[in-house]
Write a protein that holds these residues in place. Sequence first.
Motif, PDB file in Angstrom:
ATOM      1  N   SER A  18       0.851  -1.192   0.000  1.00 62.20           N
ATOM      2  CA  SER A  18       0.000   0.000   0.000  1.00 62.20           C
ATOM      3  C   SER A  18       0.881   1.234   0.000  1.00 62.20           C
ATOM      4  N   GLY A  19       0.417   2.269  -0.653  1.00 58.81           N
ATOM      5  CA  GLY A  19       1.160   3.513  -0.702  1.00 58.81           C
ATOM      6  C   GLY A  19       0.430   4.541  -1.540  1.00 58.81           C
ATOM      7  N   GLN A  20       1.066   5.681  -1.697  1.00 63.66           N
ATOM      8  CA  GLN A  20       0.487   6.789  -2.444  1.00 63.66           C
ATOM      9  C   GLN A  20       1.187   6.925  -3.791  1.00 63.66           C
ATOM     10  N   ILE A  21       0.405   7.130  -4.836  1.00 66.58           N
ATOM     11  CA  ILE A  21       0.963   7.295  -6.175  1.00 66.58           C
ATOM     12  C   ILE A  21       1.587   8.677  -6.290  1.00 66.58           C
ATOM     13  N   ARG A  22       2.880   8.689  -6.600  1.00 69.89           N
ATOM     14  CA  ARG A  22       3.582   9.958  -6.766  1.00 69.89           C
ATOM     15  C   ARG A  22       3.602  10.401  -8.224  1.00 69.89           C
ATOM     16  N   LYS A  23       3.772   9.449  -9.149  1.00 68.85           N
ATOM     17  CA  LYS A  23       3.926   9.809 -10.559  1.00 68.85           C
ATOM     18  C   LYS A  23       3.495   8.648 -11.430  1.00 68.85           C
ATOM     19  N   ILE A  24       2.848   8.945 -12.542  1.00 68.79           N
ATOM     20  CA  ILE A  24       2.519   7.951 -13.572  1.00 68.79           C
ATOM     21  C   ILE A  24       3.428   8.234 -14.755  1.00 68.79           C
ATOM     22  N   GLY A  25       4.439   7.384 -14.950  1.00 66.63           N
ATOM     23  CA  GLY A  25       5.406   7.595 -16.008  1.00 66.63           C
ATOM     24  C   GLY A  25       5.036   6.858 -17.280  1.00 66.63           C
ATOM     25  N   ILE A  26       5.950   6.906 -18.262  1.00 69.92           N
ATOM     26  CA  ILE A  26       5.717   6.230 -19.528  1.00 69.92           C
ATOM     27  C   ILE A  26       5.726   4.723 -19.346  1.00 69.92           C
TER      28      ILE A  26
ATOM     29  N   SER B 162     -13.338   7.375  -5.619  1.00 65.62           N
ATOM     30  CA  SER B 162     -14.505   8.258  -5.638  1.00 65.62           C
ATOM     31  C   SER B 162     -14.619   9.084  -4.369  1.00 65.62           C
ATOM     32  N   SER B 163     -14.012   8.625  -3.271  1.00 66.81           N
ATOM     33  CA  SER B 163     -14.038   9.347  -2.001  1.00 66.81           C
ATOM     34  C   SER B 163     -12.786   8.989  -1.216  1.00 66.81           C
ATOM     35  N   LYS B 164     -12.272   9.956  -0.477  1.00 63.47           N
ATOM     36  CA  LYS B 164     -11.073   9.723   0.325  1.00 63.47           C
ATOM     37  C   LYS B 164     -11.398   9.243   1.736  1.00 63.47           C
ATOM     38  N   ASN B 165     -12.685   9.094   2.063  1.00 57.88           N
ATOM     39  CA  ASN B 165     -13.060   8.590   3.378  1.00 57.88           C
ATOM     40  C   ASN B 165     -12.754   7.097   3.482  1.00 57.88           C
ATOM     41  N   VAL B 166     -12.023   6.717   4.501  1.00 57.48           N
ATOM     42  CA  VAL B 166     -11.617   5.331   4.723  1.00 57.48           C
ATOM     43  C   VAL B 166     -11.980   4.934   6.146  1.00 57.48           C
TER      44      VAL B 166
ATOM     45  N   ILE C  81     -11.554   8.195   8.605  1.00 62.08           N
ATOM     46  CA  ILE C  81     -10.592   9.259   8.365  1.00 62.08           C
ATOM     47  C   ILE C  81     -10.740   9.725   6.909  1.00 62.08           C
ATOM     48  N   SER C  82     -10.241  10.909   6.602  1.00 63.78           N
ATOM     49  CA  SER C  82     -10.336  11.453   5.239  1.00 63.78           C
ATOM     50  C   SER C  82      -8.958  11.731   4.633  1.00 63.78           C
ATOM     51  N   ASP C  83      -7.901  11.281   5.302  1.00 65.25           N
ATOM     52  CA  ASP C  83      -6.540  11.501   4.798  1.00 65.25           C
ATOM     53  C   ASP C  83      -5.741  10.200   4.872  1.00 65.25           C
ATOM     54  N   PRO C  84      -6.113   9.187   4.070  1.00 63.16           N
ATOM     55  CA  PRO C  84      -5.394   7.906   4.143  1.00 63.16           C
ATOM     56  C   PRO C  84      -3.931   8.019   3.749  1.00 63.16           C
TER      57      PRO C  84
END
Length: 360
Positions: A203-211, A242-246, A303-306
Motif C-alpha cells: 500500500s502507498g500513495q501514487i507519486r507519478k505515472i510515467g511512460i 470516488s471518495s477519500k473517506n476510509v 478518516i479522510s486523509d489515508p
Amino acid sequence: MIELLAAAAGSVAKATGAAKDAASDVASDVASSAPSPANLDEAGVRAADGLKEAVGEQSRTIGDIIQSLDSISIDLGKFHLSLWDAIVVMMVIVGVYMLAWFSSRGARALLRRMTRLDLTQRLLAEKLVSIAVWGIAFLLGIDILGIDLTALAVFSGAFGLAIGFGLQKTFGNLIAGIILLMDRSIKPGDVIVIADAAGNSTSGQIRKIGIRAVSLVTRDQKEYLIPNENLMVNQVENWSYSSKNVRIQVPVGVSYNCDIALAEKLMLEAAKSVPRVLKTPPPVVWLDAYGDSSVNFIVHCWISDPEEGVGNIRSQVLKNLWNLLADNEIEIPFPQRDLNLRDNEQFQQLVAAIAQRVKE
C-alpha cells in the motif's frame, strides 16, 4: 514512270534521315539526364554537402579545414562516408535532441499554466504532446540528413519488426499508462493497495505515472516502480477513487467480568479523542465475538486523509483506550488455560516422590 520512282525513292531517303536524327536527339537527352557513375559513387549525407558548400563560400580557411575532414573517408558500396559527414550527423542528432527536449519542457510548462485542466488531464496532455514532439523531431532529423527510407524498405521493415517484439512490453506499458489517465481510475495522489505475484500486498500513495511505470511511495518512504500493465490486469484497491473517506477497524478485547456498556463508552471516547478521526460519520463499536479469553469488540472510525497512514490511527486509539480502561479498572485479559490432572497410581507416586524430595 522512271521519274515517279525516283521521286518516291528520294522521299523515303529523306524520311529515314529524319528518323535517325530524331533517335540520336532522344538518346543524347536520355544520356544527359541520367546520373553519371561518378554521381552515384559519391552519394553521401546531403546535409554535410550543403553545409560544406555554404561554409566554404563564407570562409576559405574553414572551407579548407572542412575539405581536409571530408578527404578522410570510407566508401560503403555506393555510399560515401567521411569524417565531416560523421561530425555533421552527430551535430544534427544533438541539435534535434535538444530542440525536442526544450520543446517538450516548454509544452509541459504551458500546460501547467492552464488552470482549467485538472492533474490527470494535464498529465495525459503532457504525454501526448511529448510523443508528438519526439516523433516530429525524429522525422525532422531524417529529413535534414537526407536519409532515403525507401531504399531501406526491406531492412527497415525487418528492423522494425524486431524492435516491435523487443519493445512489446514497453509500448504495452505506454498504452496502459495513457488508458489509466484517460479513464481516471488511478491518478497521482491516490492511495492504493496492490498485490504482487506472490500475493504480498503493498500500500502507498501514487507519486507519478510515467511512460513505463507508476511510482508508488509507502509510509516508510520506499518507492516501488510498478509497470502500468500490472495496474491494468491486476486487482487494485483504490482508497481515494470516488471518495477519500476510509474506515479503520481497531480490535479490542475486554474481560468477561467487566461492565460491557461502560467498556463501549470508553472505546468511543478513545476513538473520538484522536484528531484525525472524523466526527461525521461518527465512530461506532461492534461486539464481534465471545472469545476464549475475552469479549471481543471492533471499533470502527473514519478518516479522510489515508495518505497520512492508518496504522498510526490504530495505535493512538489503543493508547487512549489503555489509559481509560486502567482508570475505570476494566481488565484487558490475556490467554489463560486450566490444567486438570487425573488421580491415578502413577500420579500418586510422582506426588510422593516430590514430597520426599522437598522434605530432604
